[in-house]
Design a protein around this motif. Sequence first.
Motif, short mmCIF file in Angstrom:
data_model
loop_
_atom_site.label_atom_id
_atom_site.label_comp_id
_atom_site.label_asym_id
_atom_site.label_seq_id
_atom_site.Cartn_x
_atom_site.Cartn_y
_atom_site.Cartn_z
N ILE A 1 0.97 -1.29 -0.25
CA ILE A 1 -0.07 -0.05 0.06
C ILE A 1 0.90 1.33 0.15
CG2 ILE A 1 -1.74 1.55 1.51
CD1 ILE A 1 -3.08 -0.93 0.13
N LYS B 1 1.08 4.10 -2.82
CA LYS B 1 0.92 5.35 -2.59
C LYS B 1 2.19 6.29 -2.94
CE LYS B 1 -2.41 5.27 0.99
NZ LYS B 1 -3.09 5.49 2.42
N TYR C 1 -3.25 0.10 -11.16
CA TYR C 1 -3.52 -0.31 -9.72
C TYR C 1 -4.93 -0.43 -9.32
CZ TYR C 1 1.44 0.09 -8.88
OH TYR C 1 2.93 0.12 -8.85
N LEU D 1 -7.37 0.06 -6.99
CA LEU D 1 -7.43 0.70 -5.50
C LEU D 1 -8.27 0.19 -4.62
CD1 LEU D 1 -7.52 4.55 -7.18
CD2 LEU D 1 -5.65 2.95 -6.43
N THR E 1 -12.74 6.91 -1.74
CA THR E 1 -11.26 6.11 -2.33
C THR E 1 -10.51 6.92 -3.02
OG1 THR E 1 -12.93 4.42 -2.69
CG2 THR E 1 -11.20 4.26 -3.95
N GLU F 1 -8.50 8.84 -0.30
CA GLU F 1 -7.42 7.84 0.59
C GLU F 1 -6.12 7.56 -0.03
OE1 GLU F 1 -7.81 2.88 1.96
OE2 GLU F 1 -9.54 4.38 1.07
N TRP F 2 -6.32 7.54 -1.25
CA TRP F 2 -5.12 7.31 -2.13
C TRP F 2 -4.26 8.91 -2.75
CZ3 TRP F 2 -2.92 2.76 -2.68
CH2 TRP F 2 -3.57 1.57 -2.64
#
Length: 348
Positions: free
Chosen positions: A9, A13, A56, A58, A79, A82-83
Amino acid sequence: MPQMYKMVIEKVKEQLKNVTAVCLTTDGWTSRNNQSFIAVTAHFLNPENDSELSAYLLGCTSFPESHTADNLALFLKNTVSEWGLNDRVTAVVTDNASNMKLAIDKCDWRRISCFAHSVNLVVQNSLEIIEPVITKIKNIVSYFKRSSHALAKLEEYQKQTGSPILKLKQDCPTRWNSCYDMLERVLKLREPITATLAILNSNHLNSLNSYDWEYTANFVDEISLPKEVHDMAEILKKKLLIRFGSIEDNILIGQAILLDPRQLKNKISTITTENELPNSYELISAEPISSTSSAVWGDFDKTVNHITGSNNSTAASIIEMDKYLNEPLINRHENPLFMNNIHNKMVL
């Protein structure tokens, strides 16, 4: 395993921090045990190699909430946040469901309809012309799928007659080839099916008469084309025009075609034939300074033209666009991102 998951993760990121723009694809579905899921995938140019397209997943998570536009929009925004991809979503590809389309509007993102989903809707519309027969066959296939006893009897009959042991195939609305596969398999198992249904006294399912069987065979046979097939072709043509007839009016599609060196000449030839440019890309022509007949001023005029051209952003963009439009068309199997990468390096 949890530690490895966290490492992946963080790695993803970190890579996404260097990405300038992403395109999302998202879809929702229901599993066989009636559990709802939704997935989001990010597509982008690899920041370490911009001739390589990366993607990717997610998230692919359970979504028990009602699939309203508001709930979907909130999930997608969370979402993306968050990324760390806020303000970097250039477009989102979705199906044609009204709730998903409205959700993307609420997120204030640009949306493109999934081509495969749109084509499938066209095919499903055309299959309505043979719906009565398809419904009968679906009911038969569903019966054998539900009943282990009936399925065992079907396989037993095939063994007794020395036939290959074949399983029935069910139609899936989201995969148009599956309808053809279902019809083809039923035709191969015609005798075992009718005999097994008779043995089990399932006469309500054994409703395909000789005309229905011949009717189905005509659709599977590529040589014999009944009138209904031609009617289906007309429906396909009509629905394709409705869904794709104005595809080039979509600004995202237009930009993609313009920037794709595999499609460039086809698009530009249409534009130049009509002697006009799209309104979104109107360019103002700039006339260069004319050279006099005197050779004394020749070098001077060339220098002035060079200086004014380099300082005039409009003229420079025209020159750059002209160079790009006159580049040779590349093979459709080549990587357009690699060619654009070379072009960018030449410009720099």
